[in-house]
Design an enzyme around this catalytic site. Structure first.
Site, PDB file in Angstrom:
ATOM      1  N   GLU A  44       0.877  -1.156   0.000  1.00  0.00           N
ATOM      2  CA  GLU A  44       0.000   0.000   0.000  1.00  0.00           C
ATOM      3  C   GLU A  44       0.923   1.216   0.000  1.00  0.00           C
ATOM      4  OE1 GLU A  44      -2.691   0.005   3.347  1.00  0.00           O
ATOM      5  OE2 GLU A  44      -3.401   2.001   2.821  1.00  0.00           O
ATOM      6  N   ARG A 270       5.013 -12.618   9.913  1.00  0.00           N
ATOM      7  CA  ARG A 270       5.734 -11.408   9.566  1.00  0.00           C
ATOM      8  C   ARG A 270       7.058 -11.347  10.319  1.00  0.00           C
ATOM      9  NH1 ARG A 270       2.221  -7.177   9.394  1.00  0.00           N
ATOM     10  NH2 ARG A 270       3.745  -5.591   9.902  1.00  0.00           N
ATOM     11  N   LYS A 280       4.358   0.714   9.445  1.00  0.00           N
ATOM     12  CA  LYS A 280       4.409   1.976   8.711  1.00  0.00           C
ATOM     13  C   LYS A 280       3.778   3.112   9.503  1.00  0.00           C
ATOM     14  CE  LYS A 280       3.073   0.205   4.774  1.00  0.00           C
ATOM     15  NZ  LYS A 280       2.584   0.056   3.397  1.00  0.00           N
TER      16      LYS A 280
HETATM   17  P1  ATP Z   1       2.686  -2.190   8.141  1.00  0.00           P
HETATM   18  O1  ATP Z   1       2.111  -3.174   9.090  1.00  0.00           O
HETATM   19  O2  ATP Z   1       4.130  -1.895   8.353  1.00  0.00           O
HETATM   20  O3  ATP Z   1       1.875  -0.944   8.030  1.00  0.00           O
HETATM   21  P2  ATP Z   1       1.450  -3.327   5.898  1.00  0.00           P
HETATM   22  O4  ATP Z   1       1.210  -4.761   6.016  1.00  0.00           O
HETATM   23  O5  ATP Z   1       0.288  -2.456   6.103  1.00  0.00           O
HETATM   24  O6  ATP Z   1       2.691  -2.915   6.767  1.00  0.00           O
HETATM   25  P3  ATP Z   1       1.602  -3.325   3.077  1.00  0.00           P
HETATM   26  O7  ATP Z   1       2.082  -2.259   2.189  1.00  0.00           O
HETATM   27  O8  ATP Z   1       0.159  -3.634   3.077  1.00  0.00           O
HETATM   28  O9  ATP Z   1       2.073  -2.945   4.531  1.00  0.00           O
HETATM   29  O10 ATP Z   1       2.460  -4.628   2.899  1.00  0.00           O
HETATM   30  C1  ATP Z   1       2.763  -5.206   1.650  1.00  0.00           C
HETATM   31  C2  ATP Z   1       3.086  -6.635   1.873  1.00  0.00           C
HETATM   32  O11 ATP Z   1       4.187  -6.765   2.766  1.00  0.00           O
HETATM   33  C3  ATP Z   1       1.931  -7.383   2.498  1.00  0.00           C
HETATM   34  O12 ATP Z   1       1.760  -8.596   1.806  1.00  0.00           O
HETATM   35  C4  ATP Z   1       2.345  -7.610   3.898  1.00  0.00           C
HETATM   36  O13 ATP Z   1       1.797  -8.796   4.390  1.00  0.00           O
HETATM   37  C5  ATP Z   1       3.871  -7.672   3.790  1.00  0.00           C
HETATM   38  N1  ATP Z   1       4.493  -7.268   5.034  1.00  0.00           N
HETATM   39  C6  ATP Z   1       4.291  -6.130   5.722  1.00  0.00           C
HETATM   40  N2  ATP Z   1       5.003  -6.118   6.856  1.00  0.00           N
HETATM   41  C7  ATP Z   1       5.695  -7.282   6.895  1.00  0.00           C
HETATM   42  C8  ATP Z   1       6.598  -7.873   7.825  1.00  0.00           C
HETATM   43  N3  ATP Z   1       6.943  -7.264   8.953  1.00  0.00           N
HETATM   44  N4  ATP Z   1       7.113  -9.090   7.524  1.00  0.00           N
HETATM   45  C9  ATP Z   1       6.772  -9.700   6.394  1.00  0.00           C
HETATM   46  N5  ATP Z   1       5.918  -9.220   5.487  1.00  0.00           N
HETATM   47  C10 ATP Z   1       5.377  -8.016   5.727  1.00  0.00           C
HETATM   48 MG    MG Z   2      -1.412  -3.564   4.734  1.00  0.00          MG
END
Ligand code: ATP
Ligand code: MG
Length: 564
Positions: A44, A270, A280
């Site tokens: 995102e 994760r 984020k």
């Molecule tokens: P955050 O929790 O940091 O806001 P998010 O999951 O909202 O991260 P996205 O941009 O939606 O961020 O993530 C893109 C991809 O990266 C998703 O498939 C998510 O599952 C994966 N992802 C995000 N954080 C992690 C992590 N700590 N370890 C592994 N994969 C991750």
């Molecule tokens: Mg997300």
């Protein structure tokens, strides 16, 4: 490098290769359920990527490459209030830097807004979606809890015609934000709360980075994600564990819509790292609150920050390989990341001498203009060659390498003691010069001309070899040493400010570098002997070099924070 480090690396390598995701993919190919593997990385664009994303990127792109498939980069751009072009550009940069290529497959959920809208109309048409006029609060209260079922909305039984009409008017922008939503009609008493009539569309009068003001309604993550996967013929939709409870909904949409393909969702744990917060939301607040210099502050766990700090992409890929992919949540020791970075840089970085906290040394019995000596560029790589370094009457050594009243085990320079200056001579400290305040400002030493090159002519032993820099041609620099951004191994994401490490940035303004360092390429990592690995920072100007310490030579932080 310490021996136990090497053994740790070998042990870690042993279990690399297969994980449950790769097993599933291999089995699907084997059984012919899948012809070509297609994965996607779906960020995102509401912030910069962090090292947790690197795990997801390496997994998605890695699986595709290993099994002869392809991986798409798809921006999950369904929330225009939080998304920005800056983030889109940064994410593309970071994925490329990490070493992956999406080829022609750069996609956006917003590319499918028309199709997703048509599918919402389809659900309305089949009696499986309705426009709800309840307020956000009412919807939340009526959703029930884990122990209590929800209550049906009073608008749940609107006619298809009325729903289609209201939905079209939502799209046309007739209603203010929050006035209505479109919901799936599933089951308000479902054990899984995600199935209690989830929201499919909300009204949002906002400017979208790609579609501008064309839309007044935006699909929810759940309603956009699986359908985007289906449109792109994704075979394995790999995401993190928090989406496990969303999988029944993911499948409900695919079951109830005329989608062109049938992707499957798989969840993995994760990445979490000690002394860090991989969220984020928190990273955004660190930037906005001025706790760091920006998204690429070298203390940040962002890919931009790690890159600026001098971490090679190969080290991150190696780290991700080493931690593996599993279904159980865990926290990885930050020391493991440092270890991987160190191991990578040990191979690639040339050696140089730099004095970070200088103390002047005058060699009393050395006269003349000085001389040039040979210094090896890499101890394990003869092909890296050697360079000439200047020795002269005035030098700098590290302040910590001298003690006027040393304890028993201190073998470096002290009054009357002899040490080796690397690549140069043995020197002996004869006199300590102090200022009015009693602080040591200069040492007077003698050197033994018979020890040229640092060799002992008579088998005489010294217990320390020290780095040094000649004073006449030393280059001044600022050196930035980074410590963990958080003072606790498990910072509290909800109140992260309380857990910030006030000493995460240590700036040394007086560093003296051997002159070959000033010619360094900005991207070229270097080992400053006995100090660690360093990279020139982008804040450098022709008049003033700035270096980042990427990582020290060994883990001192663990000792400090344990109070030892
Ligand atoms: P955050 O929790 O940091 O806001 P998010 O999951 O909202 O991260 P996205 O941009 O939606 O961020 O993530 C893109 C991809 O990266 C998703 O498939 C998510 O599952 C994966 N992802 C995000 N954080 C992690 C992590 N700590 N370890 C592994 N994969 C991750
Ligand atoms: Mg997300």
């Amino acid at each position: 490098m310490a021996e136990n480090d090497a053994t740790m690396a070998d042990a870690d390598r042993a279990d690399i290769g297969r994980d449950f995701i790769r097993d599933i993919v291999a089995a699907d190919l084997e059984a012919g359920r899948v012809k070509q593997v297609v994965t996607r990385f779906p960020p995102e664009p509401n912030g910069y990527l962090h090292i947790g994303h690197a795990k997801s990127i390496c997994l998605n792109f890695g699986v595709a490459a290993e099994f002869g498939g392809r991986c798409h980069l798809r921006f999950d751009d369904t929330n225009p209030t939080k998304e920005e072009q800056e983030y889109i550009d940064a994410i593309k940069d970071d994925v490329r830097w990490l070493g992956f290529d999406w080829g022609e497959h750069l996609h956006h959920a917003s590319d499918y807004f028309e199709q997703i809208y048509a599918w919402a109309q389809h659900l309305i048409g089949t009696g499986k979606a309705y426009v709800d006029d309840q307020s956000q609060d009412e919807i939340r209260i009526n959703r029930g809890t884990l122990t209590e079922p929800g209550r049906d909305s009073p608008f749940r039984d609107r006619s298809v015609e009325e729903n289609l009409d209201l939905f079209a008017r939502m799209r046309a922008g007739e209603f203010p934000n929050g006035a209505r939503v479109l919901r799936a009609k599933i089951d308000m008493s479902a054990g899984n709360i995600n199935l209690r009539d989830p929201v499919l569309y909300r009204i949002l009068h906002a400017h979208h980075p790609r579609t501008g003001t064309a839309w007044s309604i935006y699909p929810s993550y759940d309603f956009a994600h699986g359908q985007s996967d289906a449109i792109e013929h994704i075979t394995h939709s790999i995401c993190t564990l928090e989406f496990e409870d969303h999988r029944p909904l993911y499948e409900w949409f695919l079951d109830n819509l005329p989608v062109p393909s049938r992707p499957h969702q798989y969840e993995f744990a994760r990445l979490n790292i000690t002394y860090s917060v991989l969220s984020k939301r928190v990273l955004t607040e660190l930037v906005r609150g001025g706790h760091v210099g920006g998204w690429d502050d070298p203390r940040m766990p962002t890919l931009a920050g790690l890159r600026r700090r001098g971490v090679p992409a190969a080290a991150l890929r190696d780290f991700v390989k080493r931690i593996g992919v599993a279904k159980a949540n865990s926290v990885v020791d930050a020391g493991m990341l440092d270890f991987t970075i160190r191991e990578q840089l040990n191979k690639s970085a040339q050696r140089r001498m730099a004095v970070l906290r200088p103390l002047k040394v005058v060699i009393e019995n050395y006269d003349g203009p000085g001389e040039e000596l040979d210094a090896v560029n890499h101890p394990d790589d003869p092909a890296a060659g050697s360079r000439r370094i200047r020795f002269g009457r005035e030098l700098y050594i590290e302040r910590d390498d001298f003690m006027e009243n040393p304890p028993k085990k201190f073998f470096r320079l002290s009054p009357g003691n002899e040490v080796r200056l690397r690549y140069a001579y043995f020197i002996t400290c004869k006199e300590v010069v102090k200022d009015a305040a009693g602080e040591v400002i200069e040492l007077h030493c003698t050197y033994d001309p018979a020890t040229r090159g640092g060799d002992s002519p008579d088998g005489r032993k010294v217990k320390a070899t020290m780095h040094w820099v000649s004073a006449v041609d030393a280059v001044n620099a600022e050196v930035r040493i980074y410590h963990p951004l958080f003072a606790k191994p498990d910072p509290n994401a909800a109140d992260f400010e309380a857990d910030l490490n006030p000493d995460s940035l240590e700036t040394l303004f007086q560093a003296k570098l051997e002159p070959s360092i000033s010619a360094a390429n900005a991207d070229e990592p270097m080992q400053f002997e006995r100090q660690g690995y360093f990279t020139r920072d982008k804040d450098s100007t022709p008049a003033r070099l700035v270096f980042n310490r990427t990582v020290g030579l060994r883990d001192t932080w663990a000792k400090v924070s344990a109070g030892g």
